[in-house]
Design a protein around this motif. Structure first.
Motif, mmCIF file in Angstrom:
data_model
loop_
_atom_site.group_PDB
_atom_site.id
_atom_site.type_symbol
_atom_site.label_atom_id
_atom_site.label_comp_id
_atom_site.label_asym_id
_atom_site.label_seq_id
_atom_site.Cartn_x
_atom_site.Cartn_y
_atom_site.Cartn_z
ATOM 1 N N LYS A 1 7.107 -4.539 5.453
ATOM 2 C CA LYS A 1 6.163 -4.416 4.340
ATOM 3 C C LYS A 1 6.859 -4.557 2.984
ATOM 4 N N ALA B 1 -4.874 -6.935 9.003
ATOM 5 C CA ALA B 1 -3.699 -6.158 8.574
ATOM 6 C C ALA B 1 -2.649 -7.090 7.970
ATOM 7 N N VAL C 1 -3.539 -7.958 4.436
ATOM 8 C CA VAL C 1 -3.270 -6.859 3.498
ATOM 9 C C VAL C 1 -1.773 -6.828 3.158
ATOM 10 N N ARG C 2 -0.942 -7.035 4.185
ATOM 11 C CA ARG C 2 0.509 -7.033 3.924
ATOM 12 C C ARG C 2 0.902 -8.237 3.064
ATOM 13 N N MET D 1 1.213 3.858 2.886
ATOM 14 C CA MET D 1 1.352 3.349 4.250
ATOM 15 C C MET D 1 2.326 4.172 5.074
ATOM 16 N N ALA E 1 -3.204 -1.014 7.705
ATOM 17 C CA ALA E 1 -2.324 -2.196 7.750
ATOM 18 C C ALA E 1 -0.857 -1.797 7.909
ATOM 19 N N SER E 2 -0.600 -0.502 8.074
ATOM 20 C CA SER E 2 0.804 -0.063 8.107
ATOM 21 C C SER E 2 1.464 -0.302 9.468
ATOM 22 N N GLU E 3 0.641 -0.412 10.528
ATOM 23 C CA GLU E 3 1.217 -0.613 11.866
ATOM 24 C C GLU E 3 1.782 -2.026 12.005
ATOM 25 N N VAL E 4 3.063 -2.093 12.316
ATOM 26 C CA VAL E 4 3.705 -3.400 12.492
ATOM 27 C C VAL E 4 4.352 -3.428 13.876
#
Lengths: 216, 76
Positions: free
Chosen positions: A52, A144, A147-148, A167, B54-57
């Motif tokens: 991120k 997602a 967004v990143r 986050m 959106a933090s889950e990668v």
């Protein structure tokens, strides 16, 4: 808990505070193994943070972090603090990578940004005329990954606090410690970062045809 | 009563619990009377949720293998 010699005094075994009372000492090899265990557990989280913060440079940033952390293991006084300590090193490795690549903070007219409201912009532009939940429909267009990608449009100055607070769940004062900046500075960056994020959400949606797709 | 722009400026801080008692009181007094700012507040909450989600990668297996190997290769 680990205390004692740092990387400049490698001949001495490392004393663990929590077992010092019974006189247990760790050899360098044992210390290295404990570090491997601690760090291995954190790899998914570290990679997620790096992804991120620096996008496709994430793997390199985590490699930098592991090497730097291992060299400075003597700074870790409490094993329970290892996740935060590693994250702190990683964030600074990510920032170093950003500087090396010569990324400069974007030129921003903060008067414009301050007045921007994504909520009002969506209401005014009305991208989904037949929707009765216009704002939620707008957000649902973003995966997602989108967004990143929006976050990557922000300069590191604003992206780092946003990622860490919203986050990764860090407290503002913890971010201030990691970035070695006053709490007030972090709060100001968060405020501007949120506004920039809103503005970039709109520009990303128009640039990537998210609104056009939805209107079909 | 504070204006809409003053209220909107502080909505995220309000959601984050970062406003002082006086600001809290004036924002809540404003929200009690202003439907549009309630909409802004609800949207700010959703937007924050969008960021969180959106933090889950996912870590690719190959990346995880290489990083684990880096750890294995560390020598005192």
């Amino acid at each position: 808990m680990i205390s004692g010699s740092g990387c400049n005094n490698r001949a001495s075994p490392i004393r663990l505070k929590d077992v010092t009372q019974v006189g247990v000492l760790y050899t360098e090899a044992e210390q290295a193994e404990r570090f491997r265990l601690l760090a291995r557990e954190q790899l998914p989280r570290l990679y997620g943070i790096a992804r991120k913060l620096v996008g496709s440079d994430a793997e390199d940033a985590v490699q930098d972090c592991l090497l730097k952390a291992f060299r400075n293991l003597g700074q870790l006084n409490d094993e329970s603090a290892a996740p935060a300590w590693l994250a702190s090193i990683l964030v600074n490795c990510c920032r170093d990578r950003g500087r090396t690549k010569g990324r400069r903070p974007e030129e921003v007219n903060f008067e414009d940004v301050e007045e921007f409201s994504l909520y009002r912009k969506i209401a005014y532009e009305d991208p989904f005329p037949y929707s009765d939940s216009l704002h939620l429909d707008f957000l649902e267009e973003f995966t997602a990954e989108d967004v990143r990608s929006v976050l990557m449009r922000l300069s590191e100055l604003y992206r780092v606090p946003l990622v860490l607070v919203y986050m990764e769940g860090f407290l503002v004062r913890e971010v201030a410690e990691i970035l070695e900046a006053p709490t007030g500075t972090i709060l100001a960056r968060l405020h501007r970062g949120r506004k920039l994020f809103e503005k970039h959400m709109w520009s990303y949606a128009t640039d990537h045809g998210l609104l056009k797709e939805a209107a079909r | 009563m504070i204006s809409c722009s003053e209220a909107v400026r502080q909505l995220w801080e309000y959601l984050d619990g970062l406003v002082g008692d006086r600001e809290l009181e004036s924002i809540e007094a404003h929200l009690a009377r202003c439907r549009r700012c309630c909409g802004e507040l609800e949207f700010a909450r959703e937007l924050r949720g969008t960021l969180e989600r959106a933090s889950e990668v996912d870590v690719p297996d190959a990346v995880l293998r290489r990083l684990t190997q880096t750890l294995e290769d560390l020598e005192p």
